[in-house]
Design an enzyme around this catalytic site. Structure first.
Site, PDB file in Angstrom:
ATOM      1  N   LEU A  62      -7.309   6.655   6.444  1.00  0.00           N
ATOM      2  CA  LEU A  62      -7.443   6.885   4.999  1.00  0.00           C
ATOM      3  C   LEU A  62      -7.959   5.642   4.260  1.00  0.00           C
ATOM      4  O   LEU A  62      -7.754   5.501   3.057  1.00  0.00           O
ATOM      5  CB  LEU A  62      -6.099   7.342   4.405  1.00  0.00           C
ATOM      6  CG  LEU A  62      -5.497   8.595   5.045  1.00  0.00           C
ATOM      7  CD1 LEU A  62      -4.179   8.968   4.368  1.00  0.00           C
ATOM      8  CD2 LEU A  62      -6.471   9.775   4.978  1.00  0.00           C
ATOM      9  N   GLY A  63      -8.605   4.758   5.026  1.00  0.00           N
ATOM     10  CA  GLY A  63      -9.258   3.625   4.367  1.00  0.00           C
ATOM     11  C   GLY A  63      -8.337   2.513   3.914  1.00  0.00           C
ATOM     12  O   GLY A  63      -8.634   1.823   2.930  1.00  0.00           O
TER      13      GLY A  63
ATOM     14  N   GLU B 147     -14.364  -5.893   5.025  1.00  0.00           N
ATOM     15  CA  GLU B 147     -14.298  -4.832   6.032  1.00  0.00           C
ATOM     16  C   GLU B 147     -14.903  -5.306   7.358  1.00  0.00           C
ATOM     17  O   GLU B 147     -14.434  -4.949   8.433  1.00  0.00           O
ATOM     18  CB  GLU B 147     -15.075  -3.594   5.552  1.00  0.00           C
ATOM     19  CG  GLU B 147     -14.259  -2.577   4.784  1.00  0.00           C
ATOM     20  CD  GLU B 147     -13.437  -1.654   5.695  1.00  0.00           C
ATOM     21  OE1 GLU B 147     -12.371  -2.101   6.203  1.00  0.00           O
ATOM     22  OE2 GLU B 147     -13.831  -0.505   5.896  1.00  0.00           O
TER      23      GLU B 147
ATOM     24  N   GLY C 253      -3.788   2.080   8.928  1.00  0.00           N
ATOM     25  CA  GLY C 253      -4.465   2.354  10.202  1.00  0.00           C
ATOM     26  C   GLY C 253      -4.404   3.828  10.559  1.00  0.00           C
ATOM     27  O   GLY C 253      -4.209   4.182  11.711  1.00  0.00           O
TER      28      GLY C 253
ATOM     29  N   SER D 203       0.836  -1.191   0.000  1.00  0.00           N
ATOM     30  CA  SER D 203       0.000   0.000   0.000  1.00  0.00           C
ATOM     31  C   SER D 203       0.871   1.240   0.000  1.00  0.00           C
ATOM     32  O   SER D 203       1.924   1.265   0.629  1.00  0.00           O
ATOM     33  CB  SER D 203      -0.864  -0.048   1.267  1.00  0.00           C
ATOM     34  OG  SER D 203      -1.805   0.962   1.238  1.00  0.00           O
TER      35      SER D 203
ATOM     36  N   SER E  57      -7.814  -0.343   5.298  1.00  0.00           N
ATOM     37  CA  SER E  57      -8.462  -1.667   5.408  1.00  0.00           C
ATOM     38  C   SER E  57      -9.398  -1.879   4.228  1.00  0.00           C
ATOM     39  O   SER E  57      -9.425  -2.953   3.622  1.00  0.00           O
ATOM     40  CB  SER E  57      -9.229  -1.805   6.725  1.00  0.00           C
ATOM     41  OG  SER E  57     -10.262  -0.845   6.828  1.00  0.00           O
TER      42      SER E  57
ATOM     43  N   ASP F  18     -16.183   3.419   3.131  1.00  0.00           N
ATOM     44  CA  ASP F  18     -14.775   3.314   2.715  1.00  0.00           C
ATOM     45  C   ASP F  18     -14.620   2.369   1.517  1.00  0.00           C
ATOM     46  O   ASP F  18     -13.936   2.697   0.541  1.00  0.00           O
ATOM     47  CB  ASP F  18     -13.898   2.813   3.869  1.00  0.00           C
ATOM     48  CG  ASP F  18     -13.823   3.814   5.011  1.00  0.00           C
ATOM     49  OD1 ASP F  18     -14.503   4.849   4.921  1.00  0.00           O
ATOM     50  OD2 ASP F  18     -13.086   3.561   5.984  1.00  0.00           O
TER      51      ASP F  18
HETATM   52  N1  ATP Z   1      -1.323  -2.919   3.123  1.00  0.00           N
HETATM   53  C1  ATP Z   1      -1.955  -3.707   3.993  1.00  0.00           C
HETATM   54  N2  ATP Z   1      -1.598  -5.005   4.114  1.00  0.00           N
HETATM   55  C2  ATP Z   1      -2.244  -5.798   4.973  1.00  0.00           C
HETATM   56  N3  ATP Z   1      -3.241  -5.403   5.800  1.00  0.00           N
HETATM   57  C3  ATP Z   1      -3.633  -4.148   5.731  1.00  0.00           C
HETATM   58  C4  ATP Z   1      -3.015  -3.223   4.828  1.00  0.00           C
HETATM   59  N4  ATP Z   1      -3.617  -2.034   4.982  1.00  0.00           N
HETATM   60  C5  ATP Z   1      -4.557  -2.210   5.947  1.00  0.00           C
HETATM   61  N5  ATP Z   1      -4.571  -3.455   6.414  1.00  0.00           N
HETATM   62  C6  ATP Z   1      -5.436  -3.998   7.475  1.00  0.00           C
HETATM   63  O1  ATP Z   1      -6.292  -2.957   7.937  1.00  0.00           O
HETATM   64  C7  ATP Z   1      -6.041  -2.642   9.324  1.00  0.00           C
HETATM   65  C8  ATP Z   1      -6.196  -1.149   9.562  1.00  0.00           C
HETATM   66  O2  ATP Z   1      -7.553  -0.857   9.377  1.00  0.00           O
HETATM   67  P1  ATP Z   1      -8.307   0.303  10.122  1.00  0.00           P
HETATM   68  O3  ATP Z   1      -9.711   0.265   9.632  1.00  0.00           O
HETATM   69  O4  ATP Z   1      -8.090   0.245  11.589  1.00  0.00           O
HETATM   70  O5  ATP Z   1      -7.572   1.640   9.600  1.00  0.00           O
HETATM   71  P2  ATP Z   1      -7.748   2.418   8.237  1.00  0.00           P
HETATM   72  O6  ATP Z   1      -8.617   1.625   7.329  1.00  0.00           O
HETATM   73  O7  ATP Z   1      -6.405   2.783   7.741  1.00  0.00           O
HETATM   74  O8  ATP Z   1      -8.496   3.760   8.682  1.00  0.00           O
HETATM   75  P3  ATP Z   1     -10.060   4.165   8.583  1.00  0.00           P
HETATM   76  O9  ATP Z   1     -10.836   2.896   8.742  1.00  0.00           O
HETATM   77  O10 ATP Z   1     -10.295   5.117   9.706  1.00  0.00           O
HETATM   78  O11 ATP Z   1     -10.186   4.794   7.254  1.00  0.00           O
HETATM   79  C9  ATP Z   1      -4.630  -3.140   9.552  1.00  0.00           C
HETATM   80  O12 ATP Z   1      -4.425  -3.443  10.921  1.00  0.00           O
HETATM   81  C10 ATP Z   1      -4.583  -4.399   8.684  1.00  0.00           C
HETATM   82  O13 ATP Z   1      -5.238  -5.481   9.304  1.00  0.00           O
HETATM   83  C1  MEV Z   2     -15.414   5.742  11.493  1.00  0.00           C
HETATM   84  C2  MEV Z   2     -16.029   5.400  10.155  1.00  0.00           C
HETATM   85  O1  MEV Z   2     -17.214   6.188   9.999  1.00  0.00           O
HETATM   86  C3  MEV Z   2     -15.131   5.764   9.001  1.00  0.00           C
HETATM   87  C4  MEV Z   2     -13.805   5.090   8.969  1.00  0.00           C
HETATM   88  O2  MEV Z   2     -13.099   5.527   7.829  1.00  0.00           O
HETATM   89  C5  MEV Z   2     -16.391   3.933  10.160  1.00  0.00           C
HETATM   90  C6  MEV Z   2     -17.292   3.533   8.997  1.00  0.00           C
HETATM   91  O3  MEV Z   2     -18.026   4.373   8.454  1.00  0.00           O
HETATM   92  O4  MEV Z   2     -17.278   2.344   8.682  1.00  0.00           O
HETATM   93 MG    MG Z   3     -10.564   1.033   7.918  1.00  0.00          MG
END
Ligand code: ATP
Ligand code: MEV
Ligand code: MG
Length: 433
Positions: free
Chosen positions: A146-147, A197, A143, A138, A149, A208
């Site tokens: 910025l999405g 997700e 985490g 990525s 996951s 997301d």
């Molecule tokens: N490049 C990647 N490789 C493997 N797993 C990933 C990768 N990117 C994200 N993940 C998975 O997603 C998790 C992070 O997800 P999380 O929803 O907490 O944060 P985010 O998606 O970056 O932020 P948000 O949901 O607020 O937009 C990581 O702990 C991992 O399990």
């Molecule tokens: C916190 C949240 O609103 C956004 C995460 O990027 C969770 C979701 O909508 O799934």
């Molecule tokens: Mg996420």
């Protein structure tokens, strides 16, 4: 059956208004980022080997295809027109069957990522597909709001849907404007990435993965009525907003923050309900402003005011963090514009909607201060393409060995190397659904 290597990619997102309230069926506005996740799928030497490499989270794991309880899992999957149908929630019996296969995965972080992969693999692929290696890289911070996951889930869902022959080949170039009202391939990828997700965090709104799948900019509203689809309003004329992204680098988990808000909502339902209602109103206000035919100073000022209100409401829900407040103080002290946390909060990223009248020198001063605090700033554009794929036949013969080599892909050291090799050099070769 032999399968050629291929790549898929999906963008991260930035939520401009409405994070957290999105989980409660309120509308939210978000746009795709130019930062993306990339997944390379290559055949394994041993046709029974399924190998997963997620170097960004230090995970490397493999399974023998024969050990996946295909027949037992299939008892819980419904098919319509030979395609697996998504369920409202993860099927507990499938999760249970997979837990045996996952017994040797010790860390919780790795368990969740493996579960996401295997859940999609077991539903979308089948035992006749030969063993493949899946490597994800990525260019987004992980985490950080910025999405990351969701775009990982979209990459996995699209690759596995392709292996399972549930989607047709992506065929539109990056410059082609495609305004199809319905796109069953994208809908299929979107709905299955939401299941991915759900493996990462129990109760995603779906915003997301919708942005990562379809790209562009949307107002998104989850329905609270089971089995009714969410409403996605594409914002074609998304206003040109100058935006700075700042990553506090404070780690946090969306699952935990969504859980914290649920707790506040249970303890103070009327109070939390009013905050969520206020967010709903501000998102509708922002939407009306954004779609005005003329977009001038008044509109920009109003959008910035709404950013400040949105941040205040998120603070009230308890999802800010001292580092995010520090970003707000620095931004406000320099008067660069309006700043709010973005995504789940609790750390991760903030966005500043920059004031047109601010001198470049002032912006640079603020950026320097962010960097002095150890934060990372990003320049990125909004509203890019959604999920895409790159197949052998899309790439000149003399480049194929490099572009689709697991060794070369694994050797990219940082964001710049990935982007140069897979975006700048060959972007016109990518195909989108
Ligand atoms: N490049 C990647 N490789 C493997 N797993 C990933 C990768 N990117 C994200 N993940 C998975 O997603 C998790 C992070 O997800 P999380 O929803 O907490 O944060 P985010 O998606 O970056 O932020 P948000 O949901 O607020 O937009 C990581 O702990 C991992 O399990
Ligand atoms: C916190 C949240 O609103 C956004 C995460 O990027 C969770 C979701 O909508 O799934
Ligand atoms: Mg996420």
């Amino acid at each position: 059956m032999s399968v050629s290597p291929f790549l898929v990619s999906a963008p991260g997102k930035v939520i401009i208004y409405g994070e957290h309230s999105a989980v409660y069926g309120k509308p939210a506005i978000a746009a795709a980022l130019s930062l993306r996740a990339y997944l390379l799928v290559t055949p394994c030497e041993d046709v029974n080997d399924i190998r997963l490499d997620f170097p960004d989270i230090g995970l490397s794991h493999s399974w023998n295809k024969e050990n996946i309880p295909w027949e037992d899992i299939r008892k819980f999957v419904t098919f319509k027109d030979e395609k697996p149908v998504v369920t409202e929630e993860l099927v507990p019996e499938i999760v249970d069957l997979l837990s045996t296969v996952l017994a040797d995965v010790e860390s919780k972080l790795h368990y969740t990522a493996c579960l996401c992969f295997l859940y999609l693999y077991a539903n979308l692929s089948n035992k006749d597909v030969p063993g493949m290696r899946f490597i994800v890289k990525s260019t987004l911070p992980i985490g950080a709001g910025l999405g990351s996951s969701a775009c990982t889930a979209v990459c996995l869902a699209s690759a596995l849907a392709r292996l399972g022959k549930h989607v047709s080949a992506a065929c539109h170039t990056s410059t082609e404007k495609v305004y199809k009202k319905e796109n069953s391939d994208l809908d299929f990828i979107d709905s299955w990435s939401l299941m991915g997700e759900k493996c990462f965090h129990g109760n995603p709104s779906g915003i997301d993965n919708a942005v990562a799948t379809y790209g562009g900019a949307v107002m998104f509203q989850r329905t609270t009525i089971p089995s009714k689809p969410s409403v996605r309003t594409t914002m074609r004329n998304f206003p040109p907003i100058k935006l700075i992204l700042i990553n506090t680098k404070v780690p946090r988990s969306t699952a935990a923050l969504v859980g914290n808000v649920a707790q506040v909502n249970r303890t103070y339902p009327k109070c939390a309900g009013s905050i969520l209602d206020a967010m709903e109103h501000l998102v509708f206000e922002a939407y009306q402003i954004m779609i005005r035919p003329s977009f001038g100073k008044e509109e920009k000022d109003q959008l910035r005011e709404l950013v400040n209100i949105n941040h205040g409401l998120l603070v009230a829900l308890g999802v800010s963090h001292p580092a995010l407040e520090k970003i707000k103080i620095i931004g406000d002290t320099h008067g660069i514009g309006s700043t709010k946390l973005t995504g789940a909060g609790g750390g991760g990223c903030a966005i500043s909607l920059v004031h047109d009248d601010v001198e470049e020198e002032v912006i640079q001063k603020a950026i320097k201060e962010f960097e002095n605090e150890g934060y990372e700033t990003f320049e990125t554009s909004l509203g890019g393409k959604g999920v895409g794929s790159l197949s052998l036949e899309d790439v000149d013969k003399d480049k194929r060995d490099t572009v689709f080599s697991a060794e070369v892909f694994s050797s990219y050291k940082d964001r710049d190397e990935v982007e140069k090799a897979l975006k700048s050099d060959i972007y016109e070769s990518w195909r989108f659904w």
